[in-house]
Design a protein around this motif. Structure first.
Motif, PDB file in Angstrom:
ATOM      1  N   ARG A  21       0.680  -1.060   0.048  1.00 28.23           N
ATOM      2  CA  ARG A  21       0.182   0.037  -0.167  1.00 28.23           C
ATOM      3  C   ARG A  21       0.893   1.259   0.038  1.00 28.23           C
ATOM      4  NH1 ARG A  21      -1.680   2.034   4.743  1.00 28.23           N
ATOM      5  NH2 ARG A  21      -1.446   0.018   5.503  1.00 28.23           N
ATOM      6  N   VAL A  22       0.704   2.171  -0.930  1.00 20.05           N
ATOM      7  CA  VAL A  22       1.382   3.385  -1.082  1.00 20.05           C
ATOM      8  C   VAL A  22       0.703   4.320  -0.507  1.00 20.05           C
ATOM      9  CG1 VAL A  22       2.772   4.947  -2.626  1.00 20.05           C
ATOM     10  CG2 VAL A  22       2.646   2.390  -2.954  1.00 20.05           C
ATOM     11  N   THR A  23       1.307   5.127   0.388  1.00 22.01           N
ATOM     12  CA  THR A  23       0.814   6.582   0.833  1.00 22.01           C
ATOM     13  C   THR A  23       1.564   7.847   0.435  1.00 22.01           C
ATOM     14  OG1 THR A  23       1.907   6.329   2.737  1.00 22.01           O
ATOM     15  CG2 THR A  23      -0.260   5.132   2.656  1.00 22.01           C
ATOM     16  N   GLY A  24       0.823   8.956   0.357  1.00 22.84           N
ATOM     17  CA  GLY A  24       1.510   9.955   0.014  1.00 22.84           C
ATOM     18  C   GLY A  24       1.404  10.124  -1.422  1.00 22.84           C
ATOM     19  N   ASP A  25       2.073  11.232  -1.917  1.00 22.72           N
ATOM     20  CA  ASP A  25       2.120  11.492  -3.612  1.00 22.72           C
ATOM     21  C   ASP A  25       3.411  12.078  -3.813  1.00 22.72           C
ATOM     22  OD1 ASP A  25      -0.476  11.181  -3.900  1.00 22.72           O
ATOM     23  OD2 ASP A  25      -0.972  13.130  -2.796  1.00 22.72           O
ATOM     24  N   ASP A  26       3.957  11.910  -5.131  1.00 22.15           N
ATOM     25  CA  ASP A  26       5.045  12.329  -5.535  1.00 22.15           C
ATOM     26  C   ASP A  26       4.508  13.710  -6.589  1.00 22.15           C
ATOM     27  OD1 ASP A  26       5.463  11.375  -8.563  1.00 22.15           O
ATOM     28  OD2 ASP A  26       4.331  10.236  -7.395  1.00 22.15           O
ATOM     29  N   PRO A  27       5.510  14.887  -6.763  1.00 19.37           N
ATOM     30  CA  PRO A  27       6.695  14.769  -6.349  1.00 19.37           C
ATOM     31  C   PRO A  27       7.019  15.231  -4.992  1.00 19.37           C
ATOM     32  CG  PRO A  27       6.216  16.830  -7.731  1.00 19.37           C
ATOM     33  CD  PRO A  27       5.050  15.823  -7.673  1.00 19.37           C
ATOM     34  N   VAL A  28       8.126  14.795  -4.353  1.00 15.86           N
ATOM     35  CA  VAL A  28       8.416  15.306  -3.315  1.00 15.86           C
ATOM     36  C   VAL A  28       9.701  15.985  -3.358  1.00 15.86           C
ATOM     37  CG1 VAL A  28       9.530  14.436  -0.874  1.00 15.86           C
ATOM     38  CG2 VAL A  28       7.786  13.191  -2.080  1.00 15.86           C
ATOM     39  N   PHE A  29      10.788  15.773  -4.261  1.00 12.51           N
ATOM     40  CA  PHE A  29      11.802  16.556  -4.396  1.00 12.51           C
ATOM     41  C   PHE A  29      11.541  17.669  -5.808  1.00 12.51           C
ATOM     42  CE2 PHE A  29      14.168  12.871  -2.848  1.00 12.51           C
ATOM     43  CZ  PHE A  29      14.395  13.364  -1.368  1.00 12.51           C
ATOM     44  N   ALA A  30      12.629  18.564  -5.721  1.00  9.32           N
ATOM     45  CA  ALA A  30      12.699  19.646  -6.872  1.00  9.32           C
ATOM     46  C   ALA A  30      13.637  18.985  -7.635  1.00  9.32           C
ATOM     47  CB  ALA A  30      12.978  21.018  -6.340  1.00  9.32           C
ATOM     48  N   SER A  31      13.198  17.958  -8.732  1.00  6.95           N
ATOM     49  CA  SER A  31      14.101  17.505  -9.606  1.00  6.95           C
ATOM     50  C   SER A  31      13.494  16.879 -10.773  1.00  6.95           C
ATOM     51  CB  SER A  31      14.649  16.302  -9.016  1.00  6.95           C
ATOM     52  OG  SER A  31      15.708  15.728 -10.082  1.00  6.95           O
ATOM     53  N   VAL A  32      14.108  17.077 -12.018  1.00  8.01           N
ATOM     54  CA  VAL A  32      13.295  16.565 -13.231  1.00  8.01           C
ATOM     55  C   VAL A  32      13.358  15.154 -13.271  1.00  8.01           C
ATOM     56  CG1 VAL A  32      14.168  18.647 -14.518  1.00  8.01           C
ATOM     57  CG2 VAL A  32      15.690  16.562 -14.463  1.00  8.01           C
ATOM     58  N   PHE A  33      14.139  14.465 -12.333  1.00  6.00           N
ATOM     59  CA  PHE A  33      14.050  12.972 -12.362  1.00  6.00           C
ATOM     60  C   PHE A  33      13.216  12.600 -11.074  1.00  6.00           C
ATOM     61  CE2 PHE A  33      18.139  13.913 -14.429  1.00  6.00           C
ATOM     62  CZ  PHE A  33      17.901  12.876 -15.568  1.00  6.00           C
ATOM     63  N   ARG A  34      12.662  11.471 -11.279  1.00 12.65           N
ATOM     64  CA  ARG A  34      11.505  11.061 -10.239  1.00 12.65           C
ATOM     65  C   ARG A  34      12.266  10.092  -9.071  1.00 12.65           C
ATOM     66  NH1 ARG A  34       6.100   9.017 -13.266  1.00 12.65           N
ATOM     67  NH2 ARG A  34       5.317   9.822 -11.161  1.00 12.65           N
ATOM     68  N   VAL A  35      12.999  11.115  -8.246  1.00 11.80           N
ATOM     69  CA  VAL A  35      13.649  10.399  -7.290  1.00 11.80           C
ATOM     70  C   VAL A  35      12.713   9.809  -6.204  1.00 11.80           C
ATOM     71  CG1 VAL A  35      15.550  10.878  -5.553  1.00 11.80           C
ATOM     72  CG2 VAL A  35      15.651  11.883  -7.591  1.00 11.80           C
ATOM     73  N   ASP A  36      11.482  10.452  -6.160  1.00 13.21           N
ATOM     74  CA  ASP A  36      10.608  10.202  -4.959  1.00 13.21           C
ATOM     75  C   ASP A  36       9.928   8.816  -5.529  1.00 13.21           C
ATOM     76  OD1 ASP A  36       9.245  11.422  -7.181  1.00 13.21           O
ATOM     77  OD2 ASP A  36       9.368  13.174  -5.873  1.00 13.21           O
ATOM     78  N   VAL A  37       9.751   8.709  -6.643  1.00 14.03           N
ATOM     79  CA  VAL A  37       9.345   7.236  -7.036  1.00 14.03           C
ATOM     80  C   VAL A  37      10.272   6.045  -7.045  1.00 14.03           C
ATOM     81  CG1 VAL A  37       8.368   6.082  -9.166  1.00 14.03           C
ATOM     82  CG2 VAL A  37       7.644   8.378  -8.638  1.00 14.03           C
ATOM     83  N   ALA A  38      11.464   6.492  -7.062  1.00 15.50           N
ATOM     84  CA  ALA A  38      12.734   5.524  -7.156  1.00 15.50           C
ATOM     85  C   ALA A  38      12.866   5.198  -5.540  1.00 15.50           C
ATOM     86  CB  ALA A  38      13.967   5.834  -7.729  1.00 15.50           C
ATOM     87  N   ALA A  39      12.420   6.002  -4.706  1.00 17.38           N
ATOM     88  CA  ALA A  39      12.699   5.919  -3.259  1.00 17.38           C
ATOM     89  C   ALA A  39      11.566   4.868  -2.556  1.00 17.38           C
ATOM     90  CB  ALA A  39      12.741   7.367  -2.554  1.00 17.38           C
TER      91      ALA A  39
END
Length: 469
Positions: A21-39
């Motif tokens: 179960r995934v909670t919260g939304d992305d983006p979390v970081f100011a980056s063109v790459f989806r670091v939060d998704v990878a995390a």
């Protein structure tokens, strides 16, 4: 997307994972790459694997454990060293000469956190020991980035010229990396895993009941790593109850702040492989998982290749972490997160192309660390069902390719709030403030049962009388 990425990791390694179960939304970081998704995906994968292992061993209270990952918490864990404090003070993470320098045709990054890497860079640039940042900048400005990169590498140092994404995809190493699995998991051949007898047959067949109250209770892990990726892998296994013994050596350099920040829940000993190889062999004979991130080939030269470990300990899971993967012309090259960001085009695209801009976290290190831990537990899962010894492989460069494949973000998120994700602990170093371990299994919340020890502060032996085999 995150849940499907986790499911794909399970499928690719041959293990069945519970739903996350995934909670919260992305983006979390100011980056063109989806670091939060990878995390969230890498944290969620190892959490799900731990829950599956707990269930397989008969310790979970339910057949389908409740597993969840919060995107913001996972992202904060990717910046754990930035939020870490000792008595309120930040840890020093970079040496004075480490950083980006202009070259005649672009940019070069030098990694000088270890003295021998710093000295190698100075030799390559024709500078004397003791040269300052201005001297290095002047020397780099008169040469091309590739020239400096190759010269520093020849001297045994670590450097990376900034490339575009297209240049990396066309590079022989970029092409080799693209052919690698994100988490490679394979069974050792029969010749590397002799038939077991007596009490050890439990390791090579069905597992006995859980040895303790936590998902990884009784699992022994040798942490033969430094800096971030490997220590992060072993640290999250410790958070789920594994007995982790970190093996370093008094003569090997360290980044002091990182040694403390990544040592929660571990014990620490020193073993000098130049004079005490049998000490490490004795530890291996009683272990379940070995995580190593030495210079490629270094342990093989001393008789500790994965195949050697499988002979010493039938039923072992070996996890290898490298910078550029096990294939291609750079397979034996030293590297670090910041360097892989430079060569792979990440630092180029994350900025405007005129100068390198790093990701908002050492994301390649952290993602690779959580993926390495996932590979370790996936190996344990395969061992329980199929027997044998298993070999997992991950690399920073392959993780970079995965991050590239996740697509792009708007890149305009505010700095994430982390206060509610922090905890404190007393230690011999002082009062520590740290990011709590991410990922949740209902009934088995991850936590670190002990504060970081002083490096080499324990004997080179296991704390418990028996392991899981």
């Amino acid at each position: 997307m995150i849940a499907s990425l986790i499911k794909r990791l399970g499928e690719d390694t041959g293990v069945v994972l519970p739903e996350v179960r995934v909670t919260g939304d992305d983006p979390v970081f100011a980056s063109v790459f989806r670091v939060d998704v990878a995390a969230a995906a890498s944290v969620g994968a190892v959490t799900a694997a731990v829950a599956a292992y707990w269930t397989r061993r008969g310790g979970a209270p339910a057949v389908d454990p409740d597993v969840s990952v919060d995107v913001r918490h996972a992202a904060a864990a990717f910046q754990s060293e930035r939020h870490f404090r000792i008595d309120g003070e930040k840890a020093v993470l970079w040496a004075p000469l480490s950083g980006d320098y202009r070259t005649a045709d672009g940019w070069i990054r030098l990694h000088c956190n270890f003295d021998h890497h710093r000295d190698a860079a100075l030799r390559a640039l024709g500078l004397a020991v003791g040269a300052g940042r201005d001297d290095v900048a002047a020397a780099c400005a008169g040469r091309t980035g590739i020239d400096v990169e190759e010269a520093v590498t020849r001297e045994g140092g670590c450097a990376a010229a900034m490339r575009t994404r297209q240049e990396w995809l066309a590079h022989p190493q970029g092409r080799a990396v693209a052919e690698l699995p994100l988490v490679g998991l394979s069974r050792f051949t029969a010749s590397a895993t002799p038939a077991l007898g007596g009490a050890r047959e439990a390791v090579d067949g069905a597992r006995e009941a859980v040895d303790g109250p936590r998902p990884l209770s009784g699992v022994r892990v040798l942490d033969l790593t430094r800096v971030i990726a490997g220590p992060v892998a072993a640290r999250i296994l410790a958070a789920h109850g594994a007995e982790v013994l970190r093996v370093g050596a008094a003569h090997l350099p360290e980044v002091p702040g990182l040694v403390v920040e990544t040592a929660f829940g571990k014990r620490s000993c020193h073993v000098d492989l130049r004079s005490e190889p049998e000490v490490l062999r004795d530890l291996v004979r009683q272990v379940d998982v070995v995580i190593q991130a030495h210079r490629p080939g270094a342990l093989r030269e001393r008789g500790f290749a994965p195949e050697d470990l499988a002979v010493l300990r039938p039923g072992i899971v070996c996890v290898d972490i490298s910078a550029y993967g096990s294939r291609g012309p750079w397979a034996g090259r030293r590297g670090f997160d910041s360097l892989v960001q430079m060569v792979s085009g990440i630092a180029h695209e994350n900025g405007d192309g005129s100068r390198p801009v790093p990701l908002p976290a050492q994301a390649l290190d952290h993602a690779t660390g959580f993926l390495a831990a996932f590979g370790a537990v996936a190996g344990l899962l395969r061992r329980t069902g199929e027997g044998g010894s298993w070999h997992a492989e991950v690399s920073l460069a392959r993780t970079a390719a995965w991050l590239d494949d996740l697509g792009r973000s708007a890149g305009d998120a505010p700095e994430p709030r982390v206060d509610d994700l922090l905890a404190g602990m007393e230690s011999e170093f002082g009062t520590l403030t740290y990011v709590r371990p991410p990922g949740r299994i209902r009934g088995a919340e991850p936590y670190w049962a002990s504060a970081p020890p002083s490096p080499g502060g324990h004997r080179a032996e296991w704390a418990t009388a028996t392991g899981t085999g």
